[in-house]
Write a protein that holds these residues in place. Structure first.
Motif, PDB file in Angstrom:
ATOM      1  N   HIS A  75       1.025  -1.330   0.015  1.00  7.66           N
ATOM      2  CA  HIS A  75      -0.091   0.087  -0.016  1.00  7.66           C
ATOM      3  C   HIS A  75       0.947   1.133  -0.012  1.00  7.66           C
ATOM      4  O   HIS A  75       2.193   1.163   0.039  1.00  7.66           O
ATOM      5  CB  HIS A  75      -0.899  -0.218   1.296  1.00  7.66           C
ATOM      6  N   HIS A  77       1.206   4.006   2.163  1.00  7.92           N
ATOM      7  CA  HIS A  77       1.657   4.999   3.191  1.00  7.92           C
ATOM      8  C   HIS A  77       2.982   5.072   3.164  1.00  7.92           C
ATOM      9  O   HIS A  77       3.659   4.157   2.682  1.00  7.92           O
ATOM     10  CB  HIS A  77       1.180   4.192   4.564  1.00  7.92           C
ATOM     11  N   HIS A  80       5.691   2.626   3.952  1.00  5.34           N
ATOM     12  CA  HIS A  80       5.855   1.550   3.141  1.00  5.34           C
ATOM     13  C   HIS A  80       6.616   2.074   1.811  1.00  5.34           C
ATOM     14  O   HIS A  80       6.805   0.862   0.799  1.00  5.34           O
ATOM     15  CB  HIS A  80       4.715   0.851   3.030  1.00  5.34           C
ATOM     16  N   HIS A 141      -7.714  -1.101   5.276  1.00  4.47           N
ATOM     17  CA  HIS A 141      -6.507  -0.269   5.908  1.00  4.47           C
ATOM     18  C   HIS A 141      -6.260   0.800   5.021  1.00  4.47           C
ATOM     19  O   HIS A 141      -6.257   2.103   5.266  1.00  4.47           O
ATOM     20  CB  HIS A 141      -5.245  -0.969   6.175  1.00  4.47           C
ATOM     21  N   ASP A 158       0.004  -3.921   5.939  1.00  2.00           N
ATOM     22  CA  ASP A 158      -0.716  -3.595   6.991  1.00  2.00           C
ATOM     23  C   ASP A 158      -2.110  -4.180   7.111  1.00  2.00           C
ATOM     24  O   ASP A 158      -2.960  -3.571   7.899  1.00  2.00           O
ATOM     25  CB  ASP A 158      -0.723  -2.145   6.980  1.00  2.00           C
TER      26      ASP A 158
END
Ligand SMILES: [Fe+2]
Length: 260
Positions: A75, A77, A80, A141, A158
């Motif tokens: 993902h 974020h 990451h 998430h 996550d």
């Protein structure tokens, strides 16, 4: 056995080393992020999942004669994706970055060359060297979160930690989607060998005080508090990790207001 880079202060550890694949893991940064490097032994092609530090992983690959040609993002974020641009700069114009198109819904504007397009709670194939993995769209998430499964591994980002699941109150998150995703993933995990390994995106302390960085599928299915709650409304609604009262939740509220 793989030769990791002894020159690094914080060398990665070998998670798996078979005839086909080598898997390395390192905890990088202050947010307990876990990075995973997958190497096709036959072709020596490597992919880094969720790179926090691009140079770190290129150094590991250069030392071992592996070709780091792509990054797969569970993902978007920041923790990451922090090392993505550097990994691309070092890797050159042929370096590939894979992310799901639904991550644009939460404002991802970072580099990407290959978009996953599979519908929520479905999957598509992705390869490194001659190794086939399945990329599953597992929202909750984030809107385009991916869980990678193959070769005895579940890279769950996550979406699914070892003891619980990721929070759902950040911009683009959804607790309802997360519950659907966990039902979807449970169905898949029950078809895997119970000894297959789950590799999450963060190394968090479990309720018993231990701090594992991986867990076999069988143990996780019997102990993960989010998985154990998905069939019971009351148990699900009482989970205390789906949303938090912190500055990131406040920021998400402001983003939702702006976009409504
Ligand atoms: Fe995240």
């Amino acid at each position: 056995m793989a030769c990791v880079n002894p020159m690094l202060n914080h060398p990665p550890k070998v998670v798996l080393d078979t005839e086909e694949i080598i898997v390395l893991q390192a905890q990088l940064g202050e947010w307990a992020n876990l990075n995973h490097l997958l190497i096709c032994k036959k072709t020596k092609d490597a992919v880094i999942v969720d790179p926090f530090d691009g140079k770190y992983w290129h150094d590991v690959c250069n030392k071992n004669g592996w070709s780091l040609g792509s990054a797969w993002l569970t993902h978007s974020h920041w923790d990451h994706t922090k090392g993505v641009e550097e990994a691309q700069q070092i890797g050159g114009e042929n370096f590939k970055i894979y992310v799901h198109q639904n991550e644009m819904q939460r404002g991802w504007q970072g580099p990407h060359t290959n978009l996953f397009t599979c519908a929520e709670m479905s999957s598509e194939k992705v390869m490194v060297g001659q190794l086939n993995f399945t990329a599953h769209c597992t929202p909750g998430h984030t809107p385009g979160h991916i869980t990678f499964i193959g070769h005895g591994l579940v890279l769950s980002g996550d979406c699914l930690f070892l003891g619980r699941c990721g929070r759902c109150d950040l911009f683009g998150g959804s607790a309802n989607k997360q519950r659907q995703t966990l039902r979807y993933l449970r169905e898949i995990l029950t078809t895997l060998n119970s000894s297959d390994i789950v590799l999450p995106g963060h190394q968090y302390v479990l309720q018993d005080g231990t701090l594992p960085s991986m867990m076999d599928v069988g143990t996780l299915l019997l102990s993960n508090s989010a998985i154990l709650a998905i069939d019971d409304d009351q148990a699900w609604d009482s989970l205390d990790f789906l949303a938090f009262d912190d500055s990131m939740a406040e920021k998400a509220k402001r983003q939702r207001t702006r976009n409504s």
